[in-house]
Write a protein that holds these residues in place. Structure first.
Motif, PDB file in Angstrom:
ATOM      1  N   UNK A 258       0.603  -1.222   0.040  1.00 48.85           N
ATOM      2  CA  UNK A 258       0.105   0.090  -0.112  1.00 48.85           C
ATOM      3  C   UNK A 258       0.818   1.198   0.308  1.00 48.85           C
ATOM      4  N   UNK A 259       2.150   1.272   0.191  1.00 53.93           N
ATOM      5  CA  UNK A 259       2.975   2.585   0.288  1.00 53.93           C
ATOM      6  C   UNK A 259       2.768   3.229  -1.175  1.00 53.93           C
ATOM      7  N   UNK A 260       2.882   2.660  -2.252  1.00 52.13           N
ATOM      8  CA  UNK A 260       2.885   3.173  -3.716  1.00 52.13           C
ATOM      9  C   UNK A 260       1.450   4.179  -3.643  1.00 52.13           C
ATOM     10  N   UNK A 261       0.130   3.209  -3.646  1.00 54.41           N
ATOM     11  CA  UNK A 261      -0.913   4.065  -3.705  1.00 54.41           C
ATOM     12  C   UNK A 261      -1.221   5.360  -2.596  1.00 54.41           C
ATOM     13  N   UNK A 262      -0.781   5.094  -1.313  1.00 51.05           N
ATOM     14  CA  UNK A 262      -1.046   5.997  -0.228  1.00 51.05           C
ATOM     15  C   UNK A 262       0.005   7.117  -0.355  1.00 51.05           C
ATOM     16  N   UNK A 347       6.305   5.055  10.355  1.00 54.88           N
ATOM     17  CA  UNK A 347       5.200   4.999   9.777  1.00 54.88           C
ATOM     18  C   UNK A 347       4.143   5.838  10.047  1.00 54.88           C
ATOM     19  N   UNK A 348       4.122   6.144  11.459  1.00 55.63           N
ATOM     20  CA  UNK A 348       3.045   7.129  11.874  1.00 55.63           C
ATOM     21  C   UNK A 348       3.195   8.577  11.561  1.00 55.63           C
ATOM     22  N   UNK A 349       4.679   9.025  11.132  1.00 57.29           N
ATOM     23  CA  UNK A 349       4.928  10.363  10.755  1.00 57.29           C
ATOM     24  C   UNK A 349       4.391  10.570   9.446  1.00 57.29           C
ATOM     25  N   UNK A 350       4.338   9.439   8.569  1.00 56.70           N
ATOM     26  CA  UNK A 350       3.999   9.862   7.269  1.00 56.70           C
ATOM     27  C   UNK A 350       2.845  10.591   7.002  1.00 56.70           C
ATOM     28  N   UNK A 351       1.820  10.227   7.829  1.00 59.90           N
ATOM     29  CA  UNK A 351       0.430  11.277   7.635  1.00 59.90           C
ATOM     30  C   UNK A 351       0.456  12.640   7.777  1.00 59.90           C
ATOM     31  N   UNK A 424      -5.958   6.376   1.520  1.00 57.63           N
ATOM     32  CA  UNK A 424      -4.885   5.104   1.462  1.00 57.63           C
ATOM     33  C   UNK A 424      -3.878   5.388   2.532  1.00 57.63           C
ATOM     34  N   UNK A 425      -3.603   6.584   3.045  1.00 54.40           N
ATOM     35  CA  UNK A 425      -2.524   6.906   3.794  1.00 54.40           C
ATOM     36  C   UNK A 425      -2.859   6.250   5.352  1.00 54.40           C
ATOM     37  N   UNK A 426      -4.199   5.913   5.516  1.00 58.94           N
ATOM     38  CA  UNK A 426      -4.263   5.162   6.776  1.00 58.94           C
ATOM     39  C   UNK A 426      -3.680   3.710   6.814  1.00 58.94           C
ATOM     40  N   UNK A 427      -3.403   3.292   5.696  1.00 57.91           N
ATOM     41  CA  UNK A 427      -2.672   1.954   5.933  1.00 57.91           C
ATOM     42  C   UNK A 427      -1.432   2.253   6.454  1.00 57.91           C
ATOM     43  N   UNK A 428      -0.839   3.198   6.255  1.00 60.65           N
ATOM     44  CA  UNK A 428       0.616   3.562   6.857  1.00 60.65           C
ATOM     45  C   UNK A 428       0.540   3.680   8.342  1.00 60.65           C
TER      46      UNK A 428
END
Length: 458
Positions: A258-262, A347-351, A424-428
């Motif tokens: 999921x990283x690419x779509x997110x 991972x949490x920082x990505x959002x 999609x970013x929620x997956x991260x």
């Protein structure tokens, strides 16, 4: 058997084949979702399309581990025949994957690719335990992690690098860009060459008791009973490590799928265009689609390149551990716990990052977790099991890697992510929470021999 200590270069040579294995895994993990999206997959369908990867691991690794435990050739050894066979199949699959004309063919090639990589990978884990005394186990697994980090970093950056050299990122609807095709072809060549290097520079110990080995080998129809028996008699430490592994690999499967779509959607603001939303017979709309698609492909290159950072970070982490464990003891439990929690924070920082440049920080932290995942659990496990069954035990231990991925692929990622919203970013975010839980699960490990081992004579 009293195994002699090996030099740095001997351990390097026996581990070098992992460079090719990781080229395969990094290209698969970084770009299969991009290929699926290019061929028309919706982002919610992507985890299910990945189901082939963990299923093949679940089936292949225990079988290969069992078979390699019962293989011996004076010329080729025990594990090396499987390295070579897996490398040949993997190289062919890597070359063909980006040429897939349809989504179902791409999913089928992923199945073949992952099965082939697993044929090579499982015996590599067992080889470290076969060749090294207890005092060098952490050193050996960390050396593998160092080489894996190099492979992840270089392979993840290949499409971006190839694009920078002038190979096109543009392609017709439903066609994978040439930059990705060239990158996968390079990966196929590196995979085969690095495995050949290990095959021809490494020897193996023969079975300690050849007569007993031949008697075991002559037994028929023992595979299923032996696997069931070994699962039933699984050491307590192995079961507890299984909890840590479950949350660790749920997190990383979520990232790979999921990283690419997110990140193309949330960070780069260039989601994969849906052809049905454009009237392709109208020139202006066709051009708009091509512009959006090229922007998505270029952003996907950058996502892959940023993901390579976690390989670089894991390499640096592994190098520090190599230098430290060659002379001193480490507390494997707390090293692993700290690394996993830091990865979860990444991972949490990505959002919340303001621009894509900050992804480097996230993936550096994730790399610390990745470096530890590839070394510490195996070092803890190998100190807790019967060395005569190392191959099959490592294969069974793989269940704790593939089962969480199967759970994630069959709806786990989509379900848990949907609890946080439809972005999609929620997956991260889910990956981050899972990795922190994995870190805390290390409190379950209490076996002193698994936790630490003196790596030098006192």
């Amino acid at each position: 058997m009293n195994k002699r200590k090996l030099s740095f270069w001997q351990i390097w040579n026996m581990s070098f084949g992992f460079l090719g294995i990781q080229f395969g895994f990094a290209l698969q993990g970084g770009f299969m979702s991009r290929i699926f999206q290019t061929l028309g997959a919706a982002k919610d369908d992507i985890p299910m399309l990945w189901i082939a990867a963990p299923l093949t691991g679940l089936l292949v690794q225990p079988i290969i581990g069992y078979m390699s435990d019962r293989t011996w050739s004076a010329k080729w050894g025990r594990r090396r025949p499987y390295f070579l066979f897996g490398a040949i199949l993997s190289s062919i699959a890597l070359f063909l994957v980006p040429h897939s004309p349809t989504l179902w063919i791409a999913a089928g090639f992923l199945w073949i690719l992952d099965a082939s990589i697993n044929i090579s990978m499982e015996p590599f884990r067992a080889l470290v335990a076969d060749k090294l005394p207890d005092s060098q186990r952490s050193y050996g697994f960390v050396m593998q992690t160092l080489i894996i980090g190099i492979g992840t970093w270089v392979a993840s950056s290949l499409p971006w690098l190839v694009s920078q050299l002038g190979v096109s990122d543009s392609a017709a609807s439903g066609v994978v860009p040439m930059s990705v095709k060239v990158a996968f072809a390079i990966g196929a060549l590196v995979f085969l060459a690095s495995i050949l290097y290990t095959v021809f520079t490494t020897t193996e110990y023969p079975p300690e008791d050849m007569e007993e080995f031949e008697r075991e080998k002559a037994k028929k129809n023992q595979f299923i009973p032996d696997i069931i028996n070994n699962i039933g008699s699984m050491p307590t430490t192995m079961k507890k490590l299984g909890v840590v592994q479950f949350f660790s690999w749920f997190a990383f499967f979520t990232m790979w799928s999921m990283a690419n779509p997110a990140l193309t959607e949330h960070v780069f603001k260039t989601p994969a265009p849906v052809e049905a939303n454009y009237k392709m017979e109208i020139i202006e709309q066709s051009e708009a689609y091509n512009i959006a698609n090229t922007a998505f492909q270029k952003s996907s290159n950058l996502v892959g390149s940023y993901m390579g950072t976690y390989g670089l970070s894991s390499m640096a982490f592994a190098l520090l551990l190599v230098l430290y464990t060659s002379k001193r003891r480490i507390n494997r439990k707390y090293v692993h716990m700290g690394a996993l929690i830091l990865g979860g924070i990444g991972f949490l920082l990505m959002k919340y990052i303001p621009s894509h440049e900050y992804l480097t920080i996230s993936f550096v932290l994730i790399g610390l977790a990745w470096g530890s995942i590839l070394s510490m659990p195996y070092a803890m496990l190998s100190s807790s099991v019967n060395p005569k069954k190392m191959g099959v035990i490592m294969g069974i231990f793989n269940m704790f890697i593939v089962i969480p991925q199967i759970v994630a692929a069959l709806g786990g990622v989509n379900f848990v992510s949907s609890l946080l919203g439809d972005q999609a970013i929620n997956a991260m975010t889910v990956a981050g929470i899972s990795l922190i839980l994995a870190g805390l699960a290390n409190f379950l490990i209490v076996n002193p021999k698994a936790i630490t081992y003196q790596t030098v004579e006192e």
